[in-house]
Design an enzyme around this catalytic site. Structure first.
Site, PDB file in Angstrom:
ATOM      1  N   ASP A  31       0.978  -1.412   0.029  1.00 38.42           N
ATOM      2  CA  ASP A  31      -0.125  -0.043   0.160  1.00 38.42           C
ATOM      3  C   ASP A  31       0.890   1.309   0.013  1.00 38.42           C
ATOM      4  OD1 ASP A  31      -1.960  -1.621   0.267  1.00 38.42           O
ATOM      5  OD2 ASP A  31      -2.627  -0.963   2.285  1.00 38.42           O
ATOM      6  N   PHE A  32       1.833   1.112   0.866  1.00 37.00           N
ATOM      7  CA  PHE A  32       3.031   2.380   0.919  1.00 37.00           C
ATOM      8  C   PHE A  32       3.626   2.920  -0.580  1.00 37.00           C
ATOM      9  CE2 PHE A  32       6.895   4.199   1.480  1.00 37.00           C
ATOM     10  CZ  PHE A  32       6.659   5.438   2.290  1.00 37.00           C
ATOM     11  N   ASP A  35       0.380   4.055  -2.770  1.00 37.41           N
ATOM     12  CA  ASP A  35       0.226   5.561  -2.417  1.00 37.41           C
ATOM     13  C   ASP A  35       1.213   6.653  -2.940  1.00 37.41           C
ATOM     14  OD1 ASP A  35      -2.051   4.634  -1.306  1.00 37.41           O
ATOM     15  OD2 ASP A  35      -1.565   4.731   0.821  1.00 37.41           O
ATOM     16  N   SER A  80     -36.633  -2.276 -18.399  1.00 36.95           N
ATOM     17  CA  SER A  80     -36.665  -3.106 -17.074  1.00 36.95           C
ATOM     18  C   SER A  80     -37.194  -4.475 -17.715  1.00 36.95           C
ATOM     19  CB  SER A  80     -37.801  -2.572 -16.213  1.00 36.95           C
ATOM     20  OG  SER A  80     -38.878  -2.474 -16.836  1.00 36.95           O
ATOM     21  N   LEU A  81     -37.362  -5.472 -16.822  1.00 40.68           N
ATOM     22  CA  LEU A  81     -37.614  -6.771 -16.894  1.00 40.68           C
ATOM     23  C   LEU A  81     -38.883  -7.365 -16.297  1.00 40.68           C
ATOM     24  CD1 LEU A  81     -34.432  -8.309 -15.789  1.00 40.68           C
ATOM     25  CD2 LEU A  81     -35.038  -8.311 -18.051  1.00 40.68           C
ATOM     26  N   GLU A 111     -28.581 -15.553 -14.988  1.00 43.35           N
ATOM     27  CA  GLU A 111     -27.699 -14.690 -14.078  1.00 43.35           C
ATOM     28  C   GLU A 111     -28.457 -14.514 -12.719  1.00 43.35           C
ATOM     29  OE1 GLU A 111     -27.051 -11.210 -16.341  1.00 43.35           O
ATOM     30  OE2 GLU A 111     -25.983 -12.467 -18.036  1.00 43.35           O
ATOM     31  N   LYS A 113     -29.859 -11.778 -10.213  1.00 41.13           N
ATOM     32  CA  LYS A 113     -30.580 -10.564 -10.122  1.00 41.13           C
ATOM     33  C   LYS A 113     -30.200  -9.544  -8.817  1.00 41.13           C
ATOM     34  CE  LYS A 113     -34.772  -8.056 -11.427  1.00 41.13           C
ATOM     35  NZ  LYS A 113     -34.489  -6.791 -10.604  1.00 41.13           N
ATOM     36  N   ASP A 115     -29.160  -6.628  -6.441  1.00 41.58           N
ATOM     37  CA  ASP A 115     -30.247  -5.530  -5.896  1.00 41.58           C
ATOM     38  C   ASP A 115     -29.348  -4.360  -5.696  1.00 41.58           C
ATOM     39  OD1 ASP A 115     -32.318  -4.689  -5.163  1.00 41.58           O
ATOM     40  OD2 ASP A 115     -32.535  -5.450  -3.095  1.00 41.58           O
ATOM     41  N   ARG A 134     -29.591   5.168 -14.752  1.00 40.71           N
ATOM     42  CA  ARG A 134     -30.965   4.678 -15.624  1.00 40.71           C
ATOM     43  C   ARG A 134     -31.721   5.559 -15.832  1.00 40.71           C
ATOM     44  NH1 ARG A 134     -36.032   2.599 -15.031  1.00 40.71           N
ATOM     45  NH2 ARG A 134     -36.460   1.062 -16.925  1.00 40.71           N
ATOM     46  N   TYR A 236     -23.399  -6.653 -16.702  1.00 43.41           N
ATOM     47  CA  TYR A 236     -24.170  -7.781 -17.372  1.00 43.41           C
ATOM     48  C   TYR A 236     -24.674  -7.644 -18.713  1.00 43.41           C
ATOM     49  CZ  TYR A 236     -27.581  -4.789 -15.180  1.00 43.41           C
ATOM     50  OH  TYR A 236     -28.440  -4.036 -14.540  1.00 43.41           O
ATOM     51  N   LYS A 323     -38.368 -13.930  -9.445  1.00 41.10           N
ATOM     52  CA  LYS A 323     -38.337 -13.444  -8.290  1.00 41.10           C
ATOM     53  C   LYS A 323     -38.364 -14.644  -7.099  1.00 41.10           C
ATOM     54  CE  LYS A 323     -38.057  -8.712  -8.577  1.00 41.10           C
ATOM     55  NZ  LYS A 323     -38.794  -7.882  -7.811  1.00 41.10           N
ATOM     56  N   CYS A 417     -32.409   2.134  32.097  1.00 41.64           N
ATOM     57  CA  CYS A 417     -31.520   1.701  31.337  1.00 41.64           C
ATOM     58  C   CYS A 417     -31.122   0.202  31.827  1.00 41.64           C
ATOM     59  CB  CYS A 417     -29.919   2.492  31.115  1.00 41.64           C
ATOM     60  SG  CYS A 417     -28.601   1.734  30.513  1.00 41.64           S
ATOM     61  N   CYS A 420     -27.416   0.504  33.403  1.00 41.37           N
ATOM     62  CA  CYS A 420     -26.909   1.365  34.585  1.00 41.37           C
ATOM     63  C   CYS A 420     -28.153   1.885  35.336  1.00 41.37           C
ATOM     64  CB  CYS A 420     -26.130   2.439  34.070  1.00 41.37           C
ATOM     65  SG  CYS A 420     -26.972   3.938  33.359  1.00 41.37           S
ATOM     66  N   CYS A 435     -30.095   6.098  26.906  1.00 42.79           N
ATOM     67  CA  CYS A 435     -29.839   6.437  28.172  1.00 42.79           C
ATOM     68  C   CYS A 435     -29.002   7.576  28.302  1.00 42.79           C
ATOM     69  CB  CYS A 435     -28.900   4.941  28.785  1.00 42.79           C
ATOM     70  SG  CYS A 435     -28.135   5.365  30.314  1.00 42.79           S
ATOM     71  N   CYS A 441     -22.372   5.065  32.280  1.00 41.49           N
ATOM     72  CA  CYS A 441     -23.399   4.180  31.696  1.00 41.49           C
ATOM     73  C   CYS A 441     -22.090   3.053  31.170  1.00 41.49           C
ATOM     74  CB  CYS A 441     -24.278   4.116  30.861  1.00 41.49           C
ATOM     75  SG  CYS A 441     -25.284   2.887  30.323  1.00 41.49           S
TER      76      CYS A 441
END
Ligand code: IVH
Length: 704
Positions: A31-32, A35, A80-81, A111, A113, A115, A134, A236, A323, A417, A420, A435, A441
């Protein structure tokens, strides 16, 4: 090497590392180094802006701010489907396809679907030139800057990221000069959890679900904020004119080879039976994926057959979505327990008779808050319905009243609570009871320590959860400032066995396992802890500010406050109006910080941290001097800008000899006004006859 060659070399190299890391899970550099190279490229690009390439990886970290997103028309509409919910409906779809194709042989590709949010990316000569939402299907928002922050999305194909010189085989079709790829942008579930933990930590309301969080993030105006939420995208669809593939399957394989993130979960299916197998297989396996899915998509494989089948007004006739029904089970509610969170919010947790749901045993579900219990009308010993939807946490969705007996007992929401005993309070308009005993607490005190030791705060993570609990229990520390007084003698040999703590409702079960964990302070552990405590004294001022745990002050806000005020003393005495003037600090945060610093206990705590030797002032950034064009002139800015991030603006001022002031006063020469400026600053500047300039005038002052 000329600067241009250097820029080209670095761009290709970094894009290649990026591709290896995000697509092939191979880290070729640490990473160093990454960067450092990125910084080198950013510096070169600043010096030679004309050589900056459109696929530069420096854009991945965001920075550009969009006032509003331009509207773009989709070259091909985004449809859309149609949905189906049963095998019978799927068979009807298959019959329609067979009829439409007049007895030709055909196959499908299945495939998942995903979300998330539908996205469309345009590539010209291999370079990502546009990314859009979209929208209404005909036109969407141009969110290119935000889309560029998706690390797995190549900014250029065929060079650097998975290009020929990195071993792509020659059988691979050549990508056309102009094409579009479409896919689902999403916030990985792990990332969603991480963000919500952070938000909970500083008392921000939680994001409701990963889908809304993704959609909200893609529409953020500040792409630097987008970059911090690590969005991802599964591709896709591939679209071009003329078409370069014969089948959808070929397009998926080629996209993968070109370096796009194509989920490997797709499968070619010959008939309904194979489709049903795929559906059944993924019904539970889908919960192991890094994102939510709510069904599968079935597509006719051959493009010529897709064309033949055509479209209805809304959706293709060659594809359909199946679905999944939300997975539900019914079981008995045994009891409700109450957890006190980091900010004192009380969350009821339902404990149920274990029941099998989507392949896992579920014993617990979140009940969210008191309103939810009321809404459901649920009682102890009721038979309840539990569902696992697109999200991971199972939830109680209803009560089977037909099974209610006299055994059902009302749920008595606590008024005190559970940790406490302090009477709980509820702020107007809020769903949670709190609380208010922030400082006493136990879970809240513990949370304060956990916040303090985080890597982004004081970085004393060797002091893991169980260890802090032990230190608190033994009375060795009351608040985090006490950490700086701990000695070897106090720590060495401390030991305690714990019953494993509840893992939270997310896993839906694994609690009460009775696993015993031993926390033990051996010499090596003690050395590590004391060294980390000592080293934490070098953490920058912004980290110290974040570590204080002021409600709503996350690490970005802490950085802004540190930049603006420069020292703890300035901040301790800052009036409310000045706090509200800080870039990105709204009235709610300003009020919270103001009140925090007015509290005598907090001031005393800050003084003990000062005595401990923590950093109480910012080290000013050293900026390479470019000119003295702005020498002797003072500036302040307000609002957002098209061509500069705030950091860039500050850098330009400093690099050209100007001075940035922290507020509007008679000493101010220019107020640079952007979009959505702070009204108080503008008004005050007008009153004092301070000239207001726009970003173009400022650029002109720099000599273009
Ligand atoms: S294909 C013409 N494939 O579902 C249809 N869509 O209702 C083109 N989606 O807006 C879409 N996963 O956001 C396709 N594997 C997948 C998908 C998928 C999720 C979403 C997509 C689209 C919506 C259609």
């Amino acid at each position: 090497m000329t600067p241009q060659d250097q820029i080209n070399e670095l761009t290709d190299r970094l894009n290649y590392y990026n591709h290896q890391y995000y697509q092939n899970s191979v880290s070729e550099v640490d990473d160093f180094t990454f960067d450092r190279l990125l910084q080198e490229l950013a510096d070169l690009e600043r010096q030679y802006p004309d050589y900056r390439r459109p696929d530069t990886p420096t854009q991945r970290v965001g920075g550009a701010i969009s006032k509003e997103f331009p509207t773009v028309y989709h070259r091909f509409p985004m449809l859309s489907l149609g949905n189906t919910y049963s095998e019978a409906e799927l068979t009807e779809f298959d019959n329609r396809v067979r009829k439409g194709l007049n007895g030709q042989a055909y196959e499908y590709v299945c495939e998942l679907k995903f979300d998330g949010v539908a996205l469309s990316m345009t590539y010209e000569n291999g370079v990502l030139v546009q990314g859009a939402t979209r929208g209404d299907g005909v036109r969407g928002d141009d969110i290119t800057n935000n889309i560029r922050t998706i690390r797995t999305l190549p900014l250029r194909i065929g060079r650097g990221a998975g290009g020929q010189e990195h071993g792509i085989d020659s059988h691979n079709p050549v990508p056309p000069a102009l094409f579009e790829v479409r896919g689902e942008g999403f916030l990985p579930l792990a990332e969603f959890d991480r963000i919500n933990k952070e938000r909970e930590d500083i008392g921000e309301p939680l994001l409701a679900n990963p889908r809304n969080a993704a959609s909200g993030t893609f529409k953020q105006q500040d792409s630097a904020i987008v970059a911090k939420r690590r969005l991802d995208c599964y591709l896709y669809s591939f679209l071009s004119e003329p078409e370069v593939f014969q089948t959808h399957e070929e397009s998926l394989i080629a996209m993968k080879q070109w370096g796009f993130n194509v989920s490997p979960t797709w499968r070619k299916c010959a008939d309904i039976q194979a489709i049903m197998e795929y559906i059944n297989e993924w019904e539970t396996k889908r919960f192991d994926l890094p994102l939510g899915t709510d069904g599968i998509v079935i597509k006719v494989n051959r493009y010529d057959q897709q064309r033949e089948l055509g479209y209805t007004a809304k959706s293709p006739r060659w594809a359909i979505a199946f679905k999944y029904k939300a997975m539900a089970a019914s079981t008995t509610l045994n009891s409700v327990s109450y957890q006190v969170g980091r900010t004192g919010a009380v969350t009821p947790v339902a404990h149920m008779k274990p029941v099998l749901l989507a392949g896992t045993v579920v014993k617990r579900a979140s009940l969210h808050n008191a309103n939810e219990i009321q809404r459901l009308g649920v009682m102890i010993n009721d038979t309840v319905f539990v569902e696992k939807g697109g999200e991971i946490i199972p939830k109680i969705t209803g009560v089977d009243l037909s099974k209610r007996t006299e055994a059902s007992q009302p749920i008595n929401y606590p008024t005190e609570c559970p940790a406490c005993g302090t009477p709980l309070i509820r702020n107007e308009g809020e769903a949670h009871f709190y609380c208010p005993n922030e400082k006493g607490c136990p879970p809240q005190r513990q949370a304060r320590f956990e916040h303090f030791i985080q890597r982004r705060a004081m970085n004393i993570e060797s002091l893991g959860e169980g260890k802090i609990q032990l230190l608190i229990e033994r009375g060795l520390v009351w608040d985090p400032a006490d950490l700086y007084k701990l000695t070897n003698e106090q720590l060495l040999g401390l030991e305690k066995a714990y019953q494993d703590r509840d893992g939270g409702p997310r896993d839906g079960g694994a609690e009460e396992t009775g696993k015993v964990r031993v926390v033990k302070f051996g010499q090596k552990t003690v050395d590590n802890i004391l060294n980390a405590i000592e080293a934490s004294k070098g953490q920058p001022f912004a980290n110290v500010l974040f570590a204080l745990g002021i409600r709503y002050v996350g690490n970005t806000t802490a950085e802004r406050l540190a930049d603006y005020f420069g020292s703890m003393d300035e901040l301790l005495n800052a009036p409310l109006e000045t706090l509200a003037n800080v870039p990105d600090v709204g009235p709610r945060i300003a009020q919270s910080a103001f009140e925090w610093f007015r509290d005598p206990d907090n001031r005393e705590y800050v003084e003990r941290l000062r005595t401990a030797g923590l950093q109480f002032a910012s080290e000013r950034k050293v900026v390479a001097q470019e000119s003295d064009t702005l020498a002797g002139k003072t500036f302040l800015y307000t609002g957002t800008f098209t061509n500069f991030t705030r950091e860039q603006l500050e850098e330009r001022i400093a690099a050209n000899g100007g001075k940035l002031l922290s507020g509007v006063s008679k000493k101010l020469n220019y107020l640079i006004v952007g979009e959505n400026p702070g009204p108080s600053k503008v008004e005050k500047a007008q009153k004092l006859n301070v000239p207001l300039i726009g970003e173009d005038e400022f650029t002109a002052m720099l000599g273009g």
